[in-house]
Write an enzyme that holds these catalytic residues in place. Structure first.
Site, PDB file in Angstrom:
ATOM      1  N   ALA A 227      18.621  20.675 -22.018  1.00 19.76           N
ATOM      2  CA  ALA A 227      19.590  21.425 -21.232  1.00 19.76           C
ATOM      3  C   ALA A 227      19.427  21.099 -19.745  1.00 19.76           C
ATOM      4  CB  ALA A 227      19.395  22.916 -21.472  1.00 19.76           C
ATOM      5  N   GLU A 449      14.691  33.648 -37.741  1.00 14.25           N
ATOM      6  CA  GLU A 449      13.776  32.496 -37.787  1.00 14.25           C
ATOM      7  C   GLU A 449      12.527  32.827 -38.599  1.00 14.25           C
ATOM      8  OE1 GLU A 449      14.737  29.642 -37.016  1.00 14.25           O
ATOM      9  OE2 GLU A 449      16.557  30.288 -35.976  1.00 14.25           O
TER      10      GLU A 449
HETATM   11  P1  ADP Z   1      17.433  18.075 -15.138  1.00 17.24           P
HETATM   12  O1  ADP Z   1      17.359  16.663 -14.707  1.00 17.24           O
HETATM   13  O2  ADP Z   1      16.885  18.288 -16.531  1.00 17.24           O
HETATM   14  O3  ADP Z   1      18.755  18.721 -14.982  1.00 17.24           O
HETATM   15  P2  ADP Z   1      15.705  18.441 -12.907  1.00 17.24           P
HETATM   16  O4  ADP Z   1      14.623  17.511 -13.258  1.00 17.24           O
HETATM   17  O5  ADP Z   1      16.709  17.965 -11.942  1.00 17.24           O
HETATM   18  O6  ADP Z   1      16.449  18.922 -14.222  1.00 17.24           O
HETATM   19  O7  ADP Z   1      15.069  19.799 -12.419  1.00 17.24           O
HETATM   20  C1  ADP Z   1      15.437  20.401 -11.212  1.00 17.24           C
HETATM   21  C2  ADP Z   1      14.254  21.030 -10.540  1.00 17.24           C
HETATM   22  O8  ADP Z   1      13.732  22.087 -11.303  1.00 17.24           O
HETATM   23  C3  ADP Z   1      13.096  20.074 -10.367  1.00 17.24           C
HETATM   24  O9  ADP Z   1      13.213  19.341  -9.208  1.00 17.24           O
HETATM   25  C4  ADP Z   1      11.912  21.007 -10.326  1.00 17.24           C
HETATM   26  O10 ADP Z   1      11.721  21.541  -9.062  1.00 17.24           O
HETATM   27  C5  ADP Z   1      12.325  22.125 -11.246  1.00 17.24           C
HETATM   28  N1  ADP Z   1      11.799  21.909 -12.598  1.00 17.24           N
HETATM   29  C6  ADP Z   1      12.530  21.713 -13.715  1.00 17.24           C
HETATM   30  N2  ADP Z   1      11.742  21.567 -14.791  1.00 17.24           N
HETATM   31  C7  ADP Z   1      10.471  21.676 -14.360  1.00 17.24           C
HETATM   32  C8  ADP Z   1       9.197  21.606 -15.002  1.00 17.24           C
HETATM   33  N3  ADP Z   1       9.087  21.400 -16.323  1.00 17.24           N
HETATM   34  N4  ADP Z   1       8.099  21.742 -14.255  1.00 17.24           N
HETATM   35  C9  ADP Z   1       8.212  21.954 -12.935  1.00 17.24           C
HETATM   36  N5  ADP Z   1       9.369  22.024 -12.263  1.00 17.24           N
HETATM   37  C10 ADP Z   1      10.503  21.897 -12.954  1.00 17.24           C
HETATM   38 ZN    ZN Z   2      18.881  29.760 -39.525  1.00 22.77          ZN
END
Ligand code: ADP
Ligand code: ZN
Length: 640
Positions: A227, A449
């Site tokens: 997502a 679940e």
């Molecule tokens: P996507 O590419 O899946 O849409 P992003 O990588 O652009 O998401 O995430 C946006 C921001 O949210 C990242 O720059 C970070 O700051 C934060 N973030 C998202 N997931 C994580 C995670 N698993 N650990 C730490 N920070 C996260």
């Molecule tokens: Zn089910």
């Protein structure tokens, strides 16, 4: 198809290349596009100087302008040499006594006697035709060159985000190359499984040759599925950071509005540059915007996206995997991607990035809380508990908001109250987008679940349960129960199919048993259950009353027949009725068995569901322990 695409866009390609020059934004160099502009200015100035010099050299020795009567006097005196008679003017040198010869020019006057007089005095002269061609060149070409120069210059200026036809050449996509990526795996929290799967890619990028010597399969394309905001971009960057390689990124949505040919050219350019900087990572964000299955376009025909997609396929097939270029792509809709993208050698490896569960959220909060001053009362575990459904980006946002609220109150640390206020605000936003489950819904999903999981645990013949989760995954599933097969399966026996049927019905029956009501959440389960029952009866000959006959066209014969009557049933109305009855019987029997099970082990069902409500996901040791308890209890009971 591919070669054609190539030909179509080569002109555009060249133009773009001319306009843009090198496009890598390399932080260690000054901006190359600026350099390019300066260059053209210098070329222009130099050209002008040369031209001016040339002018002055040919026509430019300072000639004295004299009157025609003076000239005629000199003719009579016979003092002239190097005389050139042109239609408009007369030039030559006059040699006066005791002086150096002086060049002069006189405007020509209608004078029919001139030639006679010149001959009489024995003065040599020559005619001269003005070079019209050169004049035309100068008067036409110079403005043209000037305008082209202005045009190129404007294109440069406008390309910084401007839209419209003028920016056509330099499409808005920036191929963004990043050196020295600072993000590492430490910055990515809560998605350890995905990190583990990408560890191999890091190893490969660190030392491509070594990985090959050791015989590792070389990954080429990895699809990150999850997502929005779950950290796909972050993870891709972290891979580059861990391996210390360059990171090229581009977003699929940026191709959508482009003029035909430009997107394909961009892809070509991207891969060319990536090869030059190998080992490196190419990250294609929003892959679904670009990689939508061809033919889904209502307008039909070749559109820009299709050309771009074709080019991507060509590039992916064309490069040597040993070159050390790994392509990571991100999407939240793998289901709509063109199947060609998922073939072996392309994006054949998928890494699922689930929304974080309560522990994952706590870990992510920890990473982001490093940058703020937390108050004594702040308990990240509690914050994680109240932010179900939040993804990484939401959590990063939450910490920001809380810090802002604290700053507004002129506090120097962020308190729990600040976090609560921020969470309420963000949840309000998410609720509008329908991304937050109510507590009641969560309970239903938890029992549903748990029902699947418990039935699976009670049936020794089924694959062991590896994970139960009520963290929504993907578009449709509100929760999921994962069973991992212990060995590869090529055949399934009748009993195994019946067991699987029971597991599928487990969710629905749990809702029945606990709430006395059922929800729409079981639709997919029921569909799969019906498929199994139908196949058992119609394809596998597993129904006693219908015998060892199949009642469907086998896939092979479907290609052989010529479309005539392919939907025609090969059985009677009576058999059709029998088939329906058999399917119903199979499903109903399974339903009864599951009902008995869940009623009998209702305590376990409740225990599992409550644990799930608290922890949101159970996996590994916790699941095994639970399954073990159930098995021990069941073995002491009379079999159902
Ligand atoms: P996507 O590419 O899946 O849409 P992003 O990588 O652009 O998401 O995430 C946006 C921001 O949210 C990242 O720059 C970070 O700051 C934060 N973030 C998202 N997931 C994580 C995670 N698993 N650990 C730490 N920070 C996260
Ligand atoms: Zn089910």
């Amino acid at each position: 198809m591919a070669a054609k695409t190539d030909g179509d866009s080569s002109f555009v390609d060249k133009v773009i290349e001319r306009i843009q020059g090198s496009k890598v934004t390399d932080p260690n160099k000054s901006d190359p596009s600026k350099q390019k502009v300066r260059f053209s200015v210098w070329y222009f100035v130099i050209a002008m100087l040369v031209f001016a010099w040339f002018q002055s050299y040919t026509g430019g020795q300072q000639r004295e302008t004299v009157s025609y009567s003076d000239f005629k006097q000199w003719v009579r005196d016979g003092k002239l040499e190097n005389l050139v008679v042109a239609p408009e003017q007369i030039t030559g040198n006059v040699q006066e006594e005791g002086k150096q010869a002086r060049p002069f020019v006189a405007v020509r006057v209608e004078d029919p006697e001139l030639v006679g007089q010149l001959e009489q005095k024995g003065i040599k002269f020559s005619g001269y035709v003005e070079n019209k061609w050169l004049g035309a060149m100068v008067s036409w070409l110079l403005p043209l060159v000037f305008f082209i120069f202005i045009w190129f210059f404007l294109m440069k200026r406008m390309s910084g985000g401007a839209q419209g036809v003028l920016s056509l050449g330099k499409a808005r996509v920036k191929i963004y190359g990043e050196k020295d990526v600072k993000v590492t795996f430490n910055d990515v929290a809560g998605i350890d499984e995905a990190k583990g799967e990408l560890e191999e890619v890091v190893q490969f990028l660190k030392d491509p040759e070594k990985s090959q010597r050791l015989g590792g399969r070389i990954p080429r394309g990895v699809l990150l599925v999850g997502a929005p905001g779950t950290g796909k971009t972050l993870l891709a960057k972290a891979v580059a950071g861990e391996a210390g390689v360059m990171f090229f990124s581009m977003s699929g949505s940026e191709f959508v509005e482009m003029i035909v040919g430009v997107g394909a050219a961009r892809i070509r350019d991207l891969f060319r540059q990536a090869k030059e900087h190998a080992p490196c990572i190419i990250f294609l964000d929003e892959m679904d915007a670009l990689g939508k299955a061809r033919g889904l376009n209502p307008m039909g025909g070749h559109d820009e996206r299709e050309q771009t997609l074709n080019q991507l396929l060509v590039e992916m097939d064309g490069f040597d995997p040993r070159a050390g270029v790994i392509i990571l792509a991100a999407t939240n809709r793998p289901d709509i991607l063109d199947p060609a993208l998922l073939r072996p050698g392309r994006f054949d490896r998928h890494v699922a990035i689930d929304k974080p569960d309560i522990r994952g959220r706590e870990a992510i909060l920890k990473v982001h809380a490093k940058n703020v001053e937390l108050g004594q009362d702040v308990d990240l575990k509690k914050i994680a508990a109240m932010t179900t459904g939040f993804v990484g980006a939401d959590l990063a946002n939450l910490i920001n908001e809380a810090a802002l609220i604290a700053a507004r109150g002129a506090a120097d640390e962020v308190t729990m109250a600040n976090f609560k206020e921020a969470a309420d605000r963000i949840i309000g936003g998410l609720e509008k987008k329908n991304r937050v489950m109510s507590l009641k819904e969560k309970r239903i999903v938890a029992y549903h679940e748990s029902g699947h999981a418990l039935v699976a645990m009670l049936l020794p013949g089924t694959d062991p349960v590896s994970k139960v989760s009520i963290v929504p995954r993907g578009i449709a599933a509100l929760g999921y129960t994962q069973q991992l097969p212990t060995e590869d399966r090529y055949l399934m026996t009748r009993d195994e199919l019946l067991d699987r049927l029971q597991v599928l019905l487990g969710g629905r029956v749990a809702e029945e048993v606990i709430f006395g009501d059922v929800s729409t959440g079981a639709q997919n389960d029921l569909q799969r259950a019906s498929d199994i029952a139908r196949s058992m009866v119609m394809e596998y000959g597993m129904s006693e009353s219908l015998g060892l006959l199949t009642y469907t066209h086998s896939p092979q014969s479907r290609y052989l027949d010529l479309g005539l009557g392919s939907n025609e049933r090969e059985y009677s109305e009576r058999t059709a009725q029998q088939i329906d009855e058999e399917k119903n019987r199979i499903i109903n029997e399974a339903h009864q068995k599951v009902l008995l099970k869940l009623n009998k082990y209702r305590d376990s069902l409740e225990k599992l569901a409550e644990t799930l409500l608290e922890k949101e996901s159970i996996e590994g040791e916790d699941v095994n322990k639970f399954a073990e308890e159930i098995r021990i209890q069941a073995s002491s009971d009379a079999p159902l």
